[in-house]
Scaffold this motif. Structure first.
Motif, PDB file in Angstrom:
ATOM      1  N   GLU A  75       9.714  -9.391   8.601  1.00  0.00           N
ATOM      2  CA  GLU A  75      10.470  -8.148   8.730  1.00  0.00           C
ATOM      3  C   GLU A  75      11.234  -7.817   7.454  1.00  0.00           C
ATOM      4  O   GLU A  75      11.411  -6.640   7.119  1.00  0.00           O
ATOM      5  N   ASP A  76      11.675  -8.846   6.717  1.00  0.00           N
ATOM      6  CA  ASP A  76      12.375  -8.601   5.456  1.00  0.00           C
ATOM      7  C   ASP A  76      11.420  -8.190   4.345  1.00  0.00           C
ATOM      8  O   ASP A  76      11.788  -7.407   3.451  1.00  0.00           O
ATOM      9  N   ILE A  77      10.194  -8.686   4.374  1.00  0.00           N
ATOM     10  CA  ILE A  77       9.187  -8.274   3.394  1.00  0.00           C
ATOM     11  C   ILE A  77       8.891  -6.788   3.543  1.00  0.00           C
ATOM     12  O   ILE A  77       8.804  -6.044   2.556  1.00  0.00           O
ATOM     13  N   VAL A  78       8.746  -6.348   4.792  1.00  0.00           N
ATOM     14  CA  VAL A  78       8.509  -4.926   5.055  1.00  0.00           C
ATOM     15  C   VAL A  78       9.719  -4.099   4.661  1.00  0.00           C
ATOM     16  O   VAL A  78       9.606  -3.069   3.979  1.00  0.00           O
ATOM     17  N   TYR A  79      10.905  -4.553   5.066  1.00  0.00           N
ATOM     18  CA  TYR A  79      12.152  -3.827   4.757  1.00  0.00           C
ATOM     19  C   TYR A  79      12.332  -3.685   3.253  1.00  0.00           C
ATOM     20  O   TYR A  79      12.783  -2.635   2.769  1.00  0.00           O
ATOM     21  N   ASN A  80      11.978  -4.715   2.512  1.00  0.00           N
ATOM     22  CA  ASN A  80      12.107  -4.693   1.057  1.00  0.00           C
ATOM     23  C   ASN A  80      11.293  -3.564   0.438  1.00  0.00           C
ATOM     24  O   ASN A  80      11.685  -2.981  -0.581  1.00  0.00           O
ATOM     25  N   GLU A  81      10.152  -3.251   1.044  1.00  0.00           N
ATOM     26  CA  GLU A  81       9.272  -2.215   0.512  1.00  0.00           C
ATOM     27  C   GLU A  81       9.672  -0.813   0.944  1.00  0.00           C
ATOM     28  O   GLU A  81       9.523   0.138   0.173  1.00  0.00           O
ATOM     29  N   CYS A  82      10.144  -0.656   2.153  1.00  0.00           N
ATOM     30  CA  CYS A  82      10.431   0.701   2.648  1.00  0.00           C
ATOM     31  C   CYS A  82      11.914   1.051   2.586  1.00  0.00           C
ATOM     32  O   CYS A  82      12.325   2.102   3.098  1.00  0.00           O
ATOM     33  N   PHE A  83      12.706   0.197   1.944  1.00  0.00           N
ATOM     34  CA  PHE A  83      14.135   0.459   1.789  1.00  0.00           C
ATOM     35  C   PHE A  83      14.356   1.795   1.081  1.00  0.00           C
ATOM     36  O   PHE A  83      13.780   2.063   0.037  1.00  0.00           O
ATOM     37  N   ARG A  84      15.204   2.634   1.673  1.00  0.00           N
ATOM     38  CA  ARG A  84      15.571   3.914   1.074  1.00  0.00           C
ATOM     39  C   ARG A  84      16.974   3.802   0.512  1.00  0.00           C
ATOM     40  O   ARG A  84      17.895   3.373   1.188  1.00  0.00           O
ATOM     41  N   MET A  85      17.134   4.197  -0.742  1.00  0.00           N
ATOM     42  CA  MET A  85      18.422   4.054  -1.411  1.00  0.00           C
ATOM     43  C   MET A  85      19.479   4.896  -0.692  1.00  0.00           C
ATOM     44  O   MET A  85      19.252   6.078  -0.421  1.00  0.00           O
ATOM     45  N   PRO A  86      20.617   4.320  -0.346  1.00  0.00           N
ATOM     46  CA  PRO A  86      21.684   5.079   0.332  1.00  0.00           C
ATOM     47  C   PRO A  86      22.135   6.285  -0.488  1.00  0.00           C
ATOM     48  O   PRO A  86      22.104   6.276  -1.721  1.00  0.00           O
ATOM     49  N   LYS A  87      22.584   7.307   0.217  1.00  0.00           N
ATOM     50  CA  LYS A  87      22.956   8.553  -0.440  1.00  0.00           C
ATOM     51  C   LYS A  87      24.109   8.377  -1.424  1.00  0.00           C
ATOM     52  O   LYS A  87      24.150   9.039  -2.461  1.00  0.00           O
ATOM     53  N   ASP A  88      25.061   7.477  -1.114  1.00  0.00           N
ATOM     54  CA  ASP A  88      26.199   7.328  -2.024  1.00  0.00           C
ATOM     55  C   ASP A  88      25.766   6.713  -3.347  1.00  0.00           C
ATOM     56  O   ASP A  88      26.326   7.023  -4.398  1.00  0.00           O
ATOM     57  N   ILE A  89      24.735   5.843  -3.323  1.00  0.00           N
ATOM     58  CA  ILE A  89      24.210   5.278  -4.563  1.00  0.00           C
ATOM     59  C   ILE A  89      23.444   6.345  -5.344  1.00  0.00           C
ATOM     60  O   ILE A  89      23.618   6.497  -6.561  1.00  0.00           O
ATOM     61  N   LEU A  90      22.597   7.102  -4.644  1.00  0.00           N
ATOM     62  CA  LEU A  90      21.826   8.155  -5.321  1.00  0.00           C
ATOM     63  C   LEU A  90      22.747   9.220  -5.899  1.00  0.00           C
ATOM     64  O   LEU A  90      22.521   9.728  -7.005  1.00  0.00           O
ATOM     65  N   VAL A 119       0.812  -1.218   0.000  1.00  0.00           N
ATOM     66  CA  VAL A 119       0.000   0.000   0.000  1.00  0.00           C
ATOM     67  C   VAL A 119       0.845   1.268   0.000  1.00  0.00           C
ATOM     68  O   VAL A 119       0.451   2.289  -0.583  1.00  0.00           O
ATOM     69  N   GLN A 120       1.991   1.236   0.673  1.00  0.00           N
ATOM     70  CA  GLN A 120       2.824   2.436   0.706  1.00  0.00           C
ATOM     71  C   GLN A 120       3.260   2.829  -0.703  1.00  0.00           C
ATOM     72  O   GLN A 120       3.164   4.002  -1.099  1.00  0.00           O
ATOM     73  N   LYS A 121       3.711   1.865  -1.485  1.00  0.00           N
ATOM     74  CA  LYS A 121       4.159   2.165  -2.844  1.00  0.00           C
ATOM     75  C   LYS A 121       2.975   2.463  -3.756  1.00  0.00           C
ATOM     76  O   LYS A 121       3.074   3.317  -4.655  1.00  0.00           O
ATOM     77  N   LEU A 122       1.872   1.787  -3.572  1.00  0.00           N
ATOM     78  CA  LEU A 122       0.694   2.070  -4.401  1.00  0.00           C
ATOM     79  C   LEU A 122       0.194   3.489  -4.173  1.00  0.00           C
ATOM     80  O   LEU A 122      -0.238   4.162  -5.119  1.00  0.00           O
ATOM     81  N   ARG A 123       0.262   3.959  -2.960  1.00  0.00           N
ATOM     82  CA  ARG A 123      -0.149   5.338  -2.685  1.00  0.00           C
ATOM     83  C   ARG A 123       0.833   6.337  -3.284  1.00  0.00           C
ATOM     84  O   ARG A 123       0.449   7.431  -3.695  1.00  0.00           O
ATOM     85  N   LYS A 124       2.123   5.951  -3.347  1.00  0.00           N
ATOM     86  CA  LYS A 124       3.128   6.855  -3.898  1.00  0.00           C
ATOM     87  C   LYS A 124       3.053   6.913  -5.421  1.00  0.00           C
ATOM     88  O   LYS A 124       3.072   8.005  -6.010  1.00  0.00           O
ATOM     89  N   TYR A 125       2.957   5.760  -6.061  1.00  0.00           N
ATOM     90  CA  TYR A 125       3.135   5.700  -7.516  1.00  0.00           C
ATOM     91  C   TYR A 125       1.838   5.738  -8.315  1.00  0.00           C
ATOM     92  O   TYR A 125       1.865   6.043  -9.507  1.00  0.00           O
ATOM     93  N   THR A 126       0.708   5.407  -7.693  1.00  0.00           N
ATOM     94  CA  THR A 126      -0.535   5.277  -8.454  1.00  0.00           C
ATOM     95  C   THR A 126      -1.609   6.227  -7.948  1.00  0.00           C
ATOM     96  O   THR A 126      -1.446   6.900  -6.922  1.00  0.00           O
ATOM     97  N   ASN A 127      -2.730   6.222  -8.650  1.00  0.00           N
ATOM     98  CA  ASN A 127      -3.873   7.049  -8.277  1.00  0.00           C
ATOM     99  C   ASN A 127      -4.812   6.338  -7.307  1.00  0.00           C
ATOM    100  O   ASN A 127      -5.956   6.764  -7.122  1.00  0.00           O
ATOM    101  N   ALA A 128      -4.373   5.252  -6.700  1.00  0.00           N
ATOM    102  CA  ALA A 128      -5.211   4.493  -5.772  1.00  0.00           C
ATOM    103  C   ALA A 128      -5.538   5.325  -4.538  1.00  0.00           C
ATOM    104  O   ALA A 128      -4.667   6.010  -3.979  1.00  0.00           O
ATOM    105  N   THR A 129      -6.780   5.247  -4.119  1.00  0.00           N
ATOM    106  CA  THR A 129      -7.226   5.994  -2.937  1.00  0.00           C
ATOM    107  C   THR A 129      -7.772   5.087  -1.840  1.00  0.00           C
ATOM    108  O   THR A 129      -7.707   5.429  -0.667  1.00  0.00           O
ATOM    109  N   LYS A 130      -8.335   3.949  -2.224  1.00  0.00           N
ATOM    110  CA  LYS A 130      -8.866   2.995  -1.254  1.00  0.00           C
ATOM    111  C   LYS A 130      -8.480   1.579  -1.686  1.00  0.00           C
ATOM    112  O   LYS A 130      -8.235   1.324  -2.868  1.00  0.00           O
TER     113      LYS A 130
END
Length: 626
Positions: free
Chosen positions: A319-334, A61-72
């Motif tokens: 915990e890894d399923i959740v981490y996989n979704e909310c992982f933030r790309m490290p600054k050195d990679i970005l 849901v976190q990514k669907l809310r970010k990337y799509t027009n999904a509301t419910k």
């Protein structure tokens, strides 16, 4: 507002689902396919709790809310059998286990008739994923269950093409064609009317008439590697009767769930305008250890090496399923801006291809990395979008790792500005030195073959057939691995005292030994006794085949190195040869001198050739399509 079915609740019967059922459902009892049913139903076989808050059956849901027009977000279940209690679950950033959402539940009495459960899911700001559990009083059947989304605006019209390039991998590709036909094209879902599969057969071994139909095209092709095969797929997709809007590139030697393709299509339909040109990247799960995620997008280091962007994850762990979704790309990679999505599963908008051109004529290796970096678009990843692929260390090939990777990195660097800050000369130097220290003279020469082919300029790589011939030549010239009995025979012929292959195990192959400071200095100065102070060495060591490993203590002051590929039960015997070492070093020094004198000219020539090498006109000629 309109709603759309986004994701089916997925239960499968294949080697991965049988070995790792917690990718789909964690349960007190077995979950089995109801073979007597004709409606595709499954049985939650005994009394207990069945948790669908899993990699494939939670909703991102976190990514669907970010990337799509999904509301419910909604859950639909169809159940029959014993009494059952359904409750929503969620995972937040710090969730180690699924958390029940007590306000969203349903209770069903025992019934021999199918009963529907329709729940509007509660999604708060903390939710990364949501799922559900079913607690049963006995056996319960489940079918036709899914997540749906309510969204604003209109769904985008999408024409999705799937392109897979194959070379003599009939069992893999025929299975995947069968899955596409039975589970996508024969389905009643919207994708069935807006999907076409292109199989680019570089080996010309597939039965075209048997496998092709209205929505599947098997196209015999000359052997132009993955880069040429995928490019052929791009050209086919752009030229189809109803032009494709997006093309999904997928390797041939993978296992895939058709549900991943369906979800990719649905995601494309709902993307917000600012993400219409994003690439959707599927993760690589380990074919041998199906719960382990190997890579979920990658990046190029400052030495021009490919690395996974995320740490290894075990996708049966919540915990890894959740981490996989909310992982933030490290600054050195970005900061490096060198991210890519590998083409084992990568969906690219056709508009991005038209904007940035086609791939470079590489044959294999770095084609996907270069292209992803060149295009510079957003990458969207999501739980449940994946393939299973054989781990790279199980199929090490020096012709790829030493020739293709070296040559292609330099070509891309000069042609499209790929990885502009990478020190490719340092990586080349390190690889040659590493091979020489391990007496891998053939493989060190492959590095120089690659470097010298780059130094020939763009006219060399532009010739039709040149890339294939170069790769075939590299395979001929690489170190030859032979069967274990032949390794033993070779060791006996050389008089290697004490070597008995029957006493070798993985612990010895993968092991190393400590070195003193003096030994470290000695190895650095003499390159393991091959320069300045040359010495023959004594005895032998057993080391792994993988070129990037450096068991420094094990190989110190040895005369023989026995290289073992334990997975494929092959190996080779290397003999220290200071004279050959010197010849390779002289050749390397000569090449470096030419490089320094001509690099500015080469950069201009490669850069000027970019427009031609990435054009449809050039590729149609290259592929004999004109």
């Amino acid at each position: 507002m309109p709603t759309m079915k986004f994701a089916n609740i997925l239960l499968e019967r294949n080697p991965r689902s049988l070995s790792y059922p917690s990718l789909y459902c964690k349960a007190d009892g077995p979950v089995i396919e109801d073979e007597a049913a004709t409606d595709g139903s499954w049985l939650l076989y005994t009394k207990g709790e069945y948790d669908f808050s899993t990699y494939f059956n939670s909703l991102s849901v976190q990514k669907l809310r970010k990337y799509t027009n999904a509301t419910k977000f909604f859950l639909h279940l169809e159940l029959k059998g014993a009494a059952a209690h359904v409750i929503e679950t969620k995972g937040g950033v710090f969730s180690a286990h699924p958390e029940p959402v007590e306000s969203v539940t349903a209770d069903l009495p025992a019934s021999d008739d199918w009963q529907s459960v329709d729940l509007e899911l509660e999604v708060d700001e903390d939710a990364v994923i949501v799922g559900f559990t079913i607690t049963t009083d006995g056996q319960v059947a489940i079918r036709n269950s899914c997540y749906s989304l309510e969204y604003t605006g209109e769904a985008r019209p999408i024409e999705l093409a799937l392109a897979t390039a194959t070379f003599k991998k009939e069992s893999f590709i025929e299975r995947n064609i069968g899955l596409v036909k039975s589970q996508i094209l024969a389905s009643d879902e919207d994708i069935a009317n807006h999907f076409h599969m292109y199989v680019i057969d570089n080996g010309r071994t597939l039965d075209v008439d048997k496998l092709s139909d209205e929505h599947v095209t098997v196209r015999p092709n000359q052997n132009v590697g993955g880069a040429g095969g995928f490019t052929r797929g791009m050209i086919e997709a752009m030229g189809q009767e109803v032009p494709a809007t997006n093309i999904l590139l997928m390797d041939d030697d993978v296992a895939v769930s058709p549900e991943s393709i369906k979800r990719t299509y649905n995601l494309l339909r709902l993307l917000k305008p600012e993400y219409h040109d994003a690439m959707i990247s599927g993760a690589m799960l380990n074919y041998e250890i199906g719960e382990d995620q190997w890579e979920d997008t990658g990046w190029m280091t400052d030495r021009g090496a490919c690395r996974p962007a995320k740490p290894p994850l075990r996708l049966t762990q919540f915990e890894d399923i959740v981490y996989n979704e909310c992982f933030r790309m490290p600054k050195d990679i970005l900061k490096r801006k060198q991210r890519y999505a590998a083409w084992w599963y990568c969906c690219i908008p056709i508009s991005v291809i038209k904007e940035n051109g086609l791939p470079l004529p590489y044959f294999v290796r770095l084609d996907d990395a270069e292209y992803g970096v060149r295009c510079g678009k957003e990458f969207i990843t999501m739980n449940g979008l994946c393939i299973w692929h054989m781990a790279f260390h199980l199929r090490y090939n020096a012709a790829v790792e030493r020739y293709q990777t070296t040559r292609n990195g330099f070509i891309a660097h000069c042609t499209t500005g790929f990885d502009p800050d990478a020190d490719l000369l340092a990586e080349l130097h390190n690889n040659i030195r590493l091979e020489l220290k391990k007496f891998g003279y053939e493989n060190a020469e492959l590095c120089l073959d690659a470097f010298e082919d780059f130094l020939k300029g763009p006219k060399f790589i532009a010739q039709p057939g040149a890339a294939e011939k170069a790769f075939m030549d590299a395979n001929k010239h690489k170190e030859k691995l032979v069967s274990f009995p032949e390794v033993q025979q070779r060791a006996e012929e050389l008089g290697i005292d004490g070597f008995d292959l029957s006493q070798i195990d993985r612990q010895l192959v993968d092991g190393d030994k400590p070195r003193t400071r003096l030994e470290r200095l000695e190895d650095y100065v003499t390159n393991n006794g091959q320069r300045f102070f040359k010495y023959e060495g004594e005895g032998y060591a057993v080391i792994p085949v993988l070129g990037w490993l450096y068991p420094a203590g094990a190989i110190h002051n040895k005369k023989y190195l026995i290289v073992i590929d334990w997975y494929n039960k092959k190996g080779a015997v290397r003999v220290k040869d200071p004279e050959r070492y010197s010849a390779i070093v002289k050749r390397y020094e000569r090449d470096l001198k030419y490089y320094k004198k001509n690099i500015e000219r080469l950069r201009r020539e490669y850069s000027a050739a970019r427009a031609e090498l990435t054009s449809v006109k050039y590729w149609k000629h290259y592929l004999n399509m004109d």
